[in-house]
Design a protein around this motif. Structure first.
Motif, PDB file in Angstrom:
ATOM      1  N   UNK B 150      29.627  -6.355 -12.790  1.00  0.00           N
ATOM      2  CA  UNK B 150      30.177  -5.780 -14.027  1.00  0.00           C
ATOM      3  C   UNK B 150      29.702  -6.548 -15.255  1.00  0.00           C
ATOM      4  N   UNK B 151      29.234  -7.761 -15.036  1.00  0.00           N
ATOM      5  CA  UNK B 151      28.725  -8.553 -16.167  1.00  0.00           C
ATOM      6  C   UNK B 151      27.256  -8.261 -16.439  1.00  0.00           C
ATOM      7  N   UNK B 152      26.672  -7.413 -15.594  1.00  0.00           N
ATOM      8  CA  UNK B 152      25.259  -7.043 -15.701  1.00  0.00           C
ATOM      9  C   UNK B 152      24.358  -8.278 -15.813  1.00  0.00           C
ATOM     10  N   UNK B 153      24.455  -9.167 -14.820  1.00  0.00           N
ATOM     11  CA  UNK B 153      23.610 -10.375 -14.870  1.00  0.00           C
ATOM     12  C   UNK B 153      22.162 -10.038 -14.538  1.00  0.00           C
ATOM     13  N   UNK B 154      21.266 -10.914 -14.956  1.00  0.00           N
ATOM     14  CA  UNK B 154      19.850 -10.690 -14.630  1.00  0.00           C
ATOM     15  C   UNK B 154      19.532 -11.244 -13.256  1.00  0.00           C
ATOM     16  N   UNK B 155      20.309 -12.241 -12.840  1.00  0.00           N
ATOM     17  CA  UNK B 155      20.120 -12.795 -11.491  1.00  0.00           C
ATOM     18  C   UNK B 155      21.489 -13.006 -10.854  1.00  0.00           C
ATOM     19  N   UNK B 156      21.525 -12.826  -9.542  1.00  0.00           N
ATOM     20  CA  UNK B 156      22.797 -13.008  -8.844  1.00  0.00           C
ATOM     21  C   UNK B 156      22.655 -14.142  -7.841  1.00  0.00           C
ATOM     22  N   UNK B 157      23.593 -15.071  -7.901  1.00  0.00           N
ATOM     23  CA  UNK B 157      23.619 -16.177  -6.950  1.00  0.00           C
ATOM     24  C   UNK B 157      24.772 -15.919  -5.993  1.00  0.00           C
ATOM     25  N   UNK B 158      24.516 -16.058  -4.708  1.00  0.00           N
ATOM     26  CA  UNK B 158      25.581 -15.811  -3.734  1.00  0.00           C
ATOM     27  C   UNK B 158      25.682 -16.996  -2.788  1.00  0.00           C
ATOM     28  N   UNK B 159      26.908 -17.467  -2.624  1.00  0.00           N
ATOM     29  CA  UNK B 159      27.147 -18.591  -1.732  1.00  0.00           C
ATOM     30  C   UNK B 159      27.778 -18.043  -0.449  1.00  0.00           C
ATOM     31  N   UNK B 160      27.052 -18.071   0.618  1.00  0.00           N
ATOM     32  CA  UNK B 160      27.529 -17.596   1.933  1.00  0.00           C
ATOM     33  C   UNK B 160      28.210 -16.224   1.832  1.00  0.00           C
ATOM     34  N   UNK B 161      27.480 -15.209   1.404  1.00  0.00           N
ATOM     35  CA  UNK B 161      28.153 -13.926   1.175  1.00  0.00           C
ATOM     36  C   UNK B 161      28.683 -13.232   2.426  1.00  0.00           C
ATOM     37  N   UNK B 162      28.174 -13.620   3.597  1.00  0.00           N
ATOM     38  CA  UNK B 162      28.647 -12.911   4.806  1.00  0.00           C
ATOM     39  C   UNK B 162      29.581 -13.772   5.660  1.00  0.00           C
ATOM     40  N   UNK B 163      29.971 -14.954   5.145  1.00  0.00           N
ATOM     41  CA  UNK B 163      30.819 -15.803   5.989  1.00  0.00           C
ATOM     42  C   UNK B 163      32.177 -15.147   6.190  1.00  0.00           C
ATOM     43  N   UNK B 164      32.716 -15.307   7.387  1.00  0.00           N
ATOM     44  CA  UNK B 164      34.062 -14.828   7.756  1.00  0.00           C
ATOM     45  C   UNK B 164      34.218 -13.310   7.664  1.00  0.00           C
ATOM     46  N   UNK B 165      33.109 -12.576   7.838  1.00  0.00           N
ATOM     47  CA  UNK B 165      33.228 -11.116   7.828  1.00  0.00           C
ATOM     48  C   UNK B 165      32.985 -10.582   9.240  1.00  0.00           C
ATOM     49  N   UNK B 166      33.644  -9.484   9.563  1.00  0.00           N
ATOM     50  CA  UNK B 166      33.386  -8.877  10.867  1.00  0.00           C
ATOM     51  C   UNK B 166      32.026  -8.161  10.799  1.00  0.00           C
ATOM     52  N   UNK B 167      31.464  -7.771  11.976  1.00  0.00           N
ATOM     53  CA  UNK B 167      30.091  -7.215  11.969  1.00  0.00           C
ATOM     54  C   UNK B 167      29.921  -6.027  11.034  1.00  0.00           C
ATOM     55  N   UNK B 168      30.919  -5.147  10.978  1.00  0.00           N
ATOM     56  CA  UNK B 168      30.764  -3.944  10.151  1.00  0.00           C
ATOM     57  C   UNK B 168      30.727  -4.300   8.653  1.00  0.00           C
TER      58      UNK B 168
END
Lengths: 270, 239
Positions: B150-168
């Protein structure tokens, strides 16, 4: 569910209540805030023996309960820890003020009893009005209203962050309490010897959480004061709500409305 | 777009976590930052965002990261935290999403339009007025990504975006990340996710860059990964 989870739920229940929709919810927060302040100021200004005059002040919370659909039971449940304290304030009055003030039938009622009941009612009325303000106004809107009323931004931000931080602290406390009880089966509460390290850990963990949260806020442009999303326009109905209620409160304070009504009713019965 | 030149970053002055790190990320690149625990991945991101003190030079679009330029830098970089609970601090998804744009001076209408556009883009419209504490882990992660977009950034940094998520939900997040056209820097131990989302990988170990190259080249180099306390992505084990 442990005690902390219940507290957290209770806190969030207020958020959910305040996000509801009713004519009162839709009013401008500043109108509600000022009306509540006026109500509390008038309510506490009644003299200690003005019990019958005070009774008419129930009108405001009663009407709000009816308009918002919020149950009196919900209010009592939320205030169950504070109400007894407020009610206890005047508990010793009957011991110190024993002069008979009035008689009901053959029963003499002392000034102490009247002042005790007056104090209790004042407390209960003010608390329910405050509860209704919180239950019909999201905290962000309330803070926006405070800013609009020129309350210093530092105080407003402090209020808002404290409200949010209570939730964060309670979450951490909940996780730690669960972890403790899982390794201390059958133990009631937390052992006194563990309190020091428990509180120390809680402080460190909540500081870490607070640091992360603050970092997240900074990264999204937060620079010390909130840009409130929910700022509404102060419409004529908001002004009307405020003015009418302030007039009603003033009338109730100046004239003994309950007495006048009583006289009318009794007169009509004769 | 993002350039690190001999950067040393630290939490305490005497014990630096990053040592003389240098690399550059071009616009539109998707870079995976991998490394064992304590390698310095999160530290690197925090230094880039100005959340940690550093020595050396970090620039974003030629602007050096200094205390003075932080508002400008942070406007260009969106950061999705590892723990979504720490990211979502407002009562509802909508209020959280509007928080950043409003802080940057957008009007309510402009911010609303941005929020709606992002929710449609991520197919999250039904989350708009949901309370954050009632979201599932996967919903919360997606909502956290939405707050940043929503901030319309030019670059996105993600720290462990899939940690603790189920497979789906993990797959949902991976697909979402793949479709983001912005420049991306992603830290993760989930090398399969890095394989799917990044065209370049930087391997860190004990605060230094030990490898930098095409994802498939580095992620298939068993010796390199094992030397630096990592393993091959799971998908390569059957081969």
């Amino acid at each position: 569910m442990n005690q902390m989870d219940r507290s957290l739920l209770a806190l969030r229940e207020m958020d959910i209540l305040s996000a509801g929709d009713s004519p009162v919810h839709r009013l401008h927060p500043a109108a509600k805030l000022l009306t509540t302040i006026a109500y509390i100021a008038v309510t506490v200004s009644f003299g200690k023996y003005q019990l019958s005059s005070l009774l008419v002040m129930i009108l405001y919370p009663a009407l709000l309960f009816s308009l918002t659909g919020i149950g009196v039971g919900t209010c009592l449940r939320k205030l169950r820890f504070v109400l007894p304290l407020v009610l206890a304030v005047g508990l010793f009055n009957p011991l110190f003020d024993r002069a008979t003030l009035l008689t009901v039938g053959d029963v003499a009622v002392s000034g102490g009893v009247v002042s005790m009941v007056t104090l209790m009612l004042k407390g209960a009325f003010c608390l329910s009005a405050s509860f209704l303000l919180m239950a019909t106004t999201p905290i962000d809107d309330l803070c926006a209203a405070l800013r609009r009323l020129h309350v210093p931004p530092v105080l407003v931000t402090l209020l808002l962050l404290t409200y949010r931080y209570v939730g964060v602290m309670t979450e951490e406390l909940s996780v730690m309490t669960d972890a403790y009880h899982l390794r201390a089966p059958g133990q009631k509460g937390i052992r006194f010897a563990a309190w020091g390290s428990f509180l120390g850990q809680l402080l460190l963990r909540s500081m870490d959480r607070a640091d992360e949260l603050y970092g997240s806020m900074q990264l999204r442009g937060f620079s010390g004061s909130f840009a409130y999303a929910g700022e509404k326009r102060f419409a004529s109905r908001d002004a009307a709500w405020l003015v009418v209620w302030v007039l009603v409160f003033a009338l109730c304070r100046i004239f003994d409305v309950t007495g006048v009504l009583g006289t009318l009713v009794m007169g009509g019965n004769r | 777009m993002i350039r690190f030149e001999n950067v040393t970053a630290y939490y305490e002055k005497d014990t630096p976590i990053l040592h003389n790190v240098s690399f550059a990320v071009e616009r539109g690149e998707a870079v995976g930052l991998i490394g064992a625990n304590g390698a310095g991945k999160t530290t690197l991101m925090r230094a880039l965002l100005g959340l940690l003190p550093h020595e050396g030079r970090i620039t974003v679009d030629g602007t050096e990261v200094t205390k003075k330029t932080l508002p400008e830098i942070r406007r260009k970089l969106g950061f999705v935290l590892q723990n979504s609970d720490n990211q979502m601090f407002m009562p509802t998804v909508y209020e959280d999403m509007i928080f950043g744009p409003m802080n940057y001076g957008l009007s309510r209408e402009e911010a609303d339009a941005r929020v709606d556009a992002v929710l449609v883009r991520l197919d999250l419209t039904e989350l708009k007025h949901r309370h954050n504490h009632k979201l599932s882990g996967g919903e919360k992660r997606m909502a956290a990504i939405a707050t940043v977009l929503a901030m319309e950034p030019e670059a996105i940094l993600m720290d462990e975006p899939t940690s603790a998520l189920d497979p789906k939900n993990r797959r949902l997040v991976i697909n979402t990340i793949r479709e983001l056209p912005e420049t991306k820097i992603i830290t993760s131990h989930d090398l399969d996710m890095i394989w799917d989302t990044c065209n370049r990988v930087i391997l860190l170990d004990r605060g230094t860059v030990v490898a930098d190259g095409a994802s498939q080249e580095i992620l298939q180099n068993c010796g390199l990964l094992e030397n630096h306390r990592m393993e091959l992505p799971l998908r390569l084990y059957g081969r």
